[in-house]
Design an enzyme around this catalytic site. Sequence first.
Site, PDB file in Angstrom:
ATOM      1  N   SER A 119      -8.740   7.401  -1.619  1.00  0.00           N
ATOM      2  CA  SER A 119      -8.140   6.892  -2.850  1.00  0.00           C
ATOM      3  C   SER A 119      -6.713   6.408  -2.618  1.00  0.00           C
ATOM      4  CB  SER A 119      -8.225   8.004  -3.903  1.00  0.00           C
ATOM      5  OG  SER A 119      -8.192   7.431  -5.165  1.00  0.00           O
ATOM      6  N   LYS A 144      -5.436   3.872   0.474  1.00  0.00           N
ATOM      7  CA  LYS A 144      -4.532   2.714   0.464  1.00  0.00           C
ATOM      8  C   LYS A 144      -3.442   2.965   1.512  1.00  0.00           C
ATOM      9  CE  LYS A 144      -4.634   3.052  -4.675  1.00  0.00           C
ATOM     10  NZ  LYS A 144      -5.940   2.728  -5.133  1.00  0.00           N
ATOM     11  N   TRP A 198     -14.575   2.266 -10.963  1.00  0.00           N
ATOM     12  CA  TRP A 198     -13.125   2.022 -11.086  1.00  0.00           C
ATOM     13  C   TRP A 198     -12.554   1.475  -9.776  1.00  0.00           C
ATOM     14  CZ3 TRP A 198      -9.984   1.134 -14.844  1.00  0.00           C
ATOM     15  CH2 TRP A 198      -8.621   1.439 -14.787  1.00  0.00           C
ATOM     16  N   HIS A 214     -16.143   9.516  -7.194  1.00  0.00           N
ATOM     17  CA  HIS A 214     -14.883   9.372  -6.468  1.00  0.00           C
ATOM     18  C   HIS A 214     -14.529  10.666  -5.719  1.00  0.00           C
ATOM     19  CE1 HIS A 214     -11.126   7.208  -5.988  1.00  0.00           C
ATOM     20  NE2 HIS A 214     -10.433   8.261  -6.387  1.00  0.00           N
TER      21      HIS A 214
END
Length: 390
Positions: free
Chosen positions: A227, A231, A318, A368
Amino acid sequence: MVDTTIGRLALPDGRLSVPGGLPDPLVCADGSVVTSAEEWYARRRPELLELFASQMFGRTPDTAIAVHREVLSEEPAALDGRATRVEVRLSFGPASDGPGMTLLIHLPNEPAGDRAPTFLGLNFRGNQAAEFGDPTEPDVLRQRWPLERMIERGYAVATAWYEDLDPDVDDFSNGVHPLFYTDGQTRPGPDEWGAIGAWAWGLSRALDHLQEDSRVDPERVIAVGHSRLGKTAMWAAAQDERFAMAVSNNSGCGGVALSRRRHGETVDAITRRFPHWFCPNFSAYADREETLAFDQHQLVALIAPRPFYIASAQDDDWADPYGEFLGGRYASPVYELLGVEGLAATELPPVSEPVLSRIGYHIRPGGHAMTAYDWERFADAADRHLRRSR
Ligand code: GTR
């Protein structure tokens, strides 16, 4: 912006949906086309790095900083004797109790004397939670890291708590940022690093340390993250070519998902909720993604030709799993220019059917999280692409 990508790369299934097309990783800002590895490294790669630094993550300071290192503990018979467990505190700046990070490292004891390929990633809830789990937190954060399995598969695992480096609030008076301020400065300027930049910088400082540990293979350290920390792993590997491979787990918007798709989390949504992750310049692209001179496939291109693995989750809309797939797919021309395979699938692979090409991809059932299944696939990809002859 030159829009040649769609013509050159359109997927045979026609599912491509990127309004306005995509900036081509192999076309420079002045319109010239990159046709050799030399041009890529001399011109286009620096140009793209500069764009991501000045418009998205902020520039990472290149000022050298003192690093104080202290081994806090070493346990040679951890995990039932299969691993050596080490804790090392790295403190930054002139004071030995300055801001820093505590690295928790598990190294395989077998085969003795070997230098282990190593997964390095930041964790959300502290080293204790990565090691033992955190029963007070919801699933995604409770998940402990599968240390025994990675050790069994021959990998060392190193982790540190991300909030040690920057506490993940829109306040830049703490963490490592103030170490680099000029007199009177209280927060980063428009093109200076945000929180993701600081976390990525921390990964590079951890790598400095690991490269000096004779039990770690300095040429096989893999940046991994989930998540916001996915990044971070991408940005770290894009800037720091010493990372041999990178893994994005559900990194979504601002990670491997294409911003122009505007599916799930958008630049507007992310910069409103988490403005401090990026540099202030990035919020200018909210609802104006088509004006970005880059998109996230080019962040993958900055990792080329090193292996890169993308993990998506079916219910994690998402994070835009299809946009994550395309982020890998459209980096492929750069991999190919550099003489290696990119992402070998031209359409989204079926659920639970990993593609282990040099840019790898899987989508698994569920939401997630960074699960045991995901970790096994990271190790599969690393086995395949980083294996070295003995
Ligand atoms: C979400 C955020 C995502 C992702 C995630 C996380 O709320 O919208 O960009 O980074 O948090 O880090 O868990």
